[in-house]
Design a protein around this motif. Structure first.
Motif, PDB file in Angstrom:
ATOM      1  N   ALA A 254       1.842   2.753   0.040  1.00  0.00           N
ATOM      2  CA  ALA A 254       2.706   2.264  -1.140  1.00  0.00           C
ATOM      3  C   ALA A 254       2.436   0.686  -1.089  1.00  0.00           C
ATOM      4  N   LYS A 255       2.774   0.285  -0.131  1.00  0.00           N
ATOM      5  CA  LYS A 255       2.627  -1.257  -0.131  1.00  0.00           C
ATOM      6  C   LYS A 255       1.205  -1.736  -0.718  1.00  0.00           C
ATOM      7  N   GLU A 256       0.380  -1.131  -0.082  1.00  0.00           N
ATOM      8  CA  GLU A 256      -0.984  -1.765  -0.242  1.00  0.00           C
ATOM      9  C   GLU A 256      -1.248  -1.444  -2.015  1.00  0.00           C
ATOM     10  N   VAL A 257      -0.663  -0.417  -2.545  1.00  0.00           N
ATOM     11  CA  VAL A 257      -0.919  -0.081  -4.183  1.00  0.00           C
ATOM     12  C   VAL A 257      -0.318  -1.094  -4.742  1.00  0.00           C
ATOM     13  N   LEU A 258       1.118  -1.557  -4.378  1.00  0.00           N
ATOM     14  CA  LEU A 258       1.761  -2.467  -4.895  1.00  0.00           C
ATOM     15  C   LEU A 258       1.188  -3.934  -5.009  1.00  0.00           C
ATOM     16  N   ASP A 259       0.526  -4.313  -3.804  1.00  0.00           N
ATOM     17  CA  ASP A 259      -0.041  -5.629  -3.758  1.00  0.00           C
ATOM     18  C   ASP A 259      -1.340  -5.539  -4.387  1.00  0.00           C
ATOM     19  N   PHE A 260      -2.148  -4.558  -4.348  1.00  0.00           N
ATOM     20  CA  PHE A 260      -3.489  -4.663  -5.166  1.00  0.00           C
ATOM     21  C   PHE A 260      -3.308  -4.469  -6.656  1.00  0.00           C
ATOM     22  N   THR A 261      -2.455  -3.640  -7.192  1.00  0.00           N
ATOM     23  CA  THR A 261      -2.290  -3.551  -8.720  1.00  0.00           C
ATOM     24  C   THR A 261      -1.500  -4.628  -9.040  1.00  0.00           C
ATOM     25  N   GLY A 262      -0.421  -5.212  -8.473  1.00  0.00           N
ATOM     26  CA  GLY A 262       0.440  -6.123  -9.131  1.00  0.00           C
ATOM     27  C   GLY A 262       1.612  -5.549  -9.710  1.00  0.00           C
ATOM     28  N   CYS A 263       1.658  -4.471  -9.674  1.00  0.00           N
ATOM     29  CA  CYS A 263       2.704  -3.464 -10.370  1.00  0.00           C
ATOM     30  C   CYS A 263       3.955  -3.908 -10.212  1.00  0.00           C
ATOM     31  N   ASP A 264       5.056  -3.452 -11.146  1.00  0.00           N
ATOM     32  CA  ASP A 264       6.361  -3.720 -11.094  1.00  0.00           C
ATOM     33  C   ASP A 264       7.007  -2.508 -10.557  1.00  0.00           C
ATOM     34  N   GLY A 265       6.453  -1.656  -9.957  1.00  0.00           N
ATOM     35  CA  GLY A 265       7.399  -0.446  -9.354  1.00  0.00           C
ATOM     36  C   GLY A 265       6.420   0.652  -9.147  1.00  0.00           C
ATOM     37  N   LEU A 266       6.645   1.704  -8.243  1.00  0.00           N
ATOM     38  CA  LEU A 266       5.916   2.865  -8.033  1.00  0.00           C
ATOM     39  C   LEU A 266       6.337   4.148  -8.388  1.00  0.00           C
ATOM     40  N   MET A 267       5.650   4.834  -8.772  1.00  0.00           N
ATOM     41  CA  MET A 267       6.202   6.432  -9.295  1.00  0.00           C
ATOM     42  C   MET A 267       5.779   7.511  -8.313  1.00  0.00           C
ATOM     43  N   ILE A 268       6.504   8.035  -7.449  1.00  0.00           N
ATOM     44  CA  ILE A 268       6.246   9.124  -6.488  1.00  0.00           C
ATOM     45  C   ILE A 268       6.138  10.509  -6.872  1.00  0.00           C
ATOM     46  N   GLY A 269       5.167  11.404  -6.856  1.00  0.00           N
ATOM     47  CA  GLY A 269       5.037  12.817  -7.550  1.00  0.00           C
ATOM     48  C   GLY A 269       5.170  13.629  -6.562  1.00  0.00           C
ATOM     49  N   ARG A 270       3.853  14.316  -6.204  1.00  0.00           N
ATOM     50  CA  ARG A 270       3.502  15.632  -5.566  1.00  0.00           C
ATOM     51  C   ARG A 270       4.208  15.254  -3.895  1.00  0.00           C
ATOM     52  N   ALA A 271       3.970  13.871  -3.451  1.00  0.00           N
ATOM     53  CA  ALA A 271       4.289  13.538  -2.107  1.00  0.00           C
ATOM     54  C   ALA A 271       5.932  13.523  -1.556  1.00  0.00           C
ATOM     55  N   SER A 272       6.606  13.671  -2.709  1.00  0.00           N
ATOM     56  CA  SER A 272       7.933  14.218  -2.647  1.00  0.00           C
ATOM     57  C   SER A 272       8.605  15.393  -2.354  1.00  0.00           C
ATOM     58  N   ILE A 273       7.303  16.567  -2.707  1.00  0.00           N
ATOM     59  CA  ILE A 273       7.865  17.805  -2.806  1.00  0.00           C
ATOM     60  C   ILE A 273       7.699  18.122  -1.208  1.00  0.00           C
ATOM     61  N   GLY A 274       8.970  18.661  -0.556  1.00  0.00           N
ATOM     62  CA  GLY A 274       9.097  19.128   0.584  1.00  0.00           C
ATOM     63  C   GLY A 274       9.241  17.950   1.367  1.00  0.00           C
ATOM     64  N   ARG A 275       9.337  16.757   0.872  1.00  0.00           N
ATOM     65  CA  ARG A 275       9.470  15.196   1.767  1.00  0.00           C
ATOM     66  C   ARG A 275      10.087  14.552   0.970  1.00  0.00           C
ATOM     67  N   PRO A 276      11.535  14.845   0.464  1.00  0.00           N
ATOM     68  CA  PRO A 276      12.353  14.055  -0.482  1.00  0.00           C
ATOM     69  C   PRO A 276      12.706  12.734  -0.129  1.00  0.00           C
ATOM     70  N   TRP A 277      12.713  12.781   1.316  1.00  0.00           N
ATOM     71  CA  TRP A 277      13.053  11.377   2.239  1.00  0.00           C
ATOM     72  C   TRP A 277      11.775  10.401   2.115  1.00  0.00           C
TER      73      TRP A 277
END
Length: 306
Positions: free
Chosen positions: A205-228
């Protein structure tokens, strides 16, 4: 409103998964923005009740975005007018990323990436008719070719307040490698906030934010069975076995409250993910697949996750 200065974490719209029960659970663990499952504008206009139910929100969902899909501007307008009557919705998101053939055949979802003029007209329609605070677009890098900067600019010029970019083309489905460089290129092309999406978890997550310069992240399949996972991305510790059990039971109870006895069958797919990697998971899945009684089902959950 969404505070992009804090790099918010979004729960992605996941067909068949991101309903009110799951969205309530992820809010508890640090998801900053939740999005409804994709709702067909045509279905909203012509079928009504079933589609409207998908737009309902939980009490603690703030901000809350409803995602719609469609290609006909008149039906999009009618759908937005219906959503205007619902309180508690902070924004309307246009789906320009769904790769499913039946959606693409209707010139909807990712098919709009082949017709940026029509995409722009739809965004302008939503923007002009909606009484919600935000208008946004969830897109892919393109249909067959990668043109994320062109798509991003088209969305911005049409009036989108922010965009979310899934780092694959439609042709890439969900298996091609995510191109974060292409997301970064789109981010550099526009002034509105850009949210990165695609194969993001607590490890990158941190690497993607730093590399893309984006303003937020959207989490999809990684949250299924792992909402925490949202809490873990924000620096939280991994959940204890006791808390995992509490979460699974709370999620199951929320499913029963939402769907009644049908919640048992619907929850099986979540349990398959919650139990992934655990000892005796295969036997547990086989057992719960044969149980329809909610009380017995709950007891089996308590025993397995004890």
């Amino acid at each position: 409103m969404i505070d992009f200065s804090k790099k918010p974490l979004f729960l992605a719209p996941l067909a068949g998964f991101s309903d009110i029960p799951l969205r309530s659970v992820v809010r508890r663990f640090g998801a900053d923005v939740t999005v409804s499952e994709m709702i067909s504008a045509n279905a909203l206009v012509y079928e009504g009740k079933k589609s409207l139910a998908l737009a309902q929100k939980a009490k603690d969902e703030n901000p809350y975005i409803v995602q719609i899909a469609g290609s006909d501007t008149e039906n999009i307008k009618k759908a937005v007018l219906i959503l205007n009557e619902l309180d508690g919705i902070d924004g309307i998101d246009l789906n320009c990323g769904c790769p499913v053939p039946k959606v693409v055949k209707q010139c909807s979802g990712s098919a709009l990436l082949k017709d940026l003029s029509q995409l722009s007209r739809i965004v302008k329609t939503i923007k002009s008719v909606s009484n919600k605070k935000l208008t946004s677009v969830k897109m892919r890098l393109g249909f067959d070719e990668k043109i994320p900067d062109k798509i991003a600019i088209a969305c911005e010029e049409a009036g989108a307040d922010y965009i979310t970019i899934h780092g694959r083309t439609r042709a890439g489905g969900y298996s091609a490698q995510v191109d974060y460089e292409a997301i970064a290129r789109a981010k550099q092309a526009v002034k509105i906030p850009v949210v990165a999406n695609g194969d993001i978890d607590d490890k990158n997550a941190k690497e993607v934010l730093d590399f893309t310069g984006c303003d937020g992240l959207m989490i999809g399949r990684a949250s299924i069975g792992r909402p925490w996972i949202f809490s873990e991305i924000k620096g939280g510790k991994s959940v204890s076995d006791e808390l995992r059990r509490e979460i699974v039971l709370a999620h199951f109870d929320a499913m029963l409250e939402r769907y009644g006895s049908f919640g048992v069958g619907i929850f099986r797919k979540h349990l398959h993910q919650y139990s992934k990697g655990m000892a005796e998971a295969s036997a547990f899945r086989d057992e719960i697949n044969r149980i329809d009684d909610a009380a017995i089902f709950r007891t089996k959950i308590e025993e397995f996750f004890a």
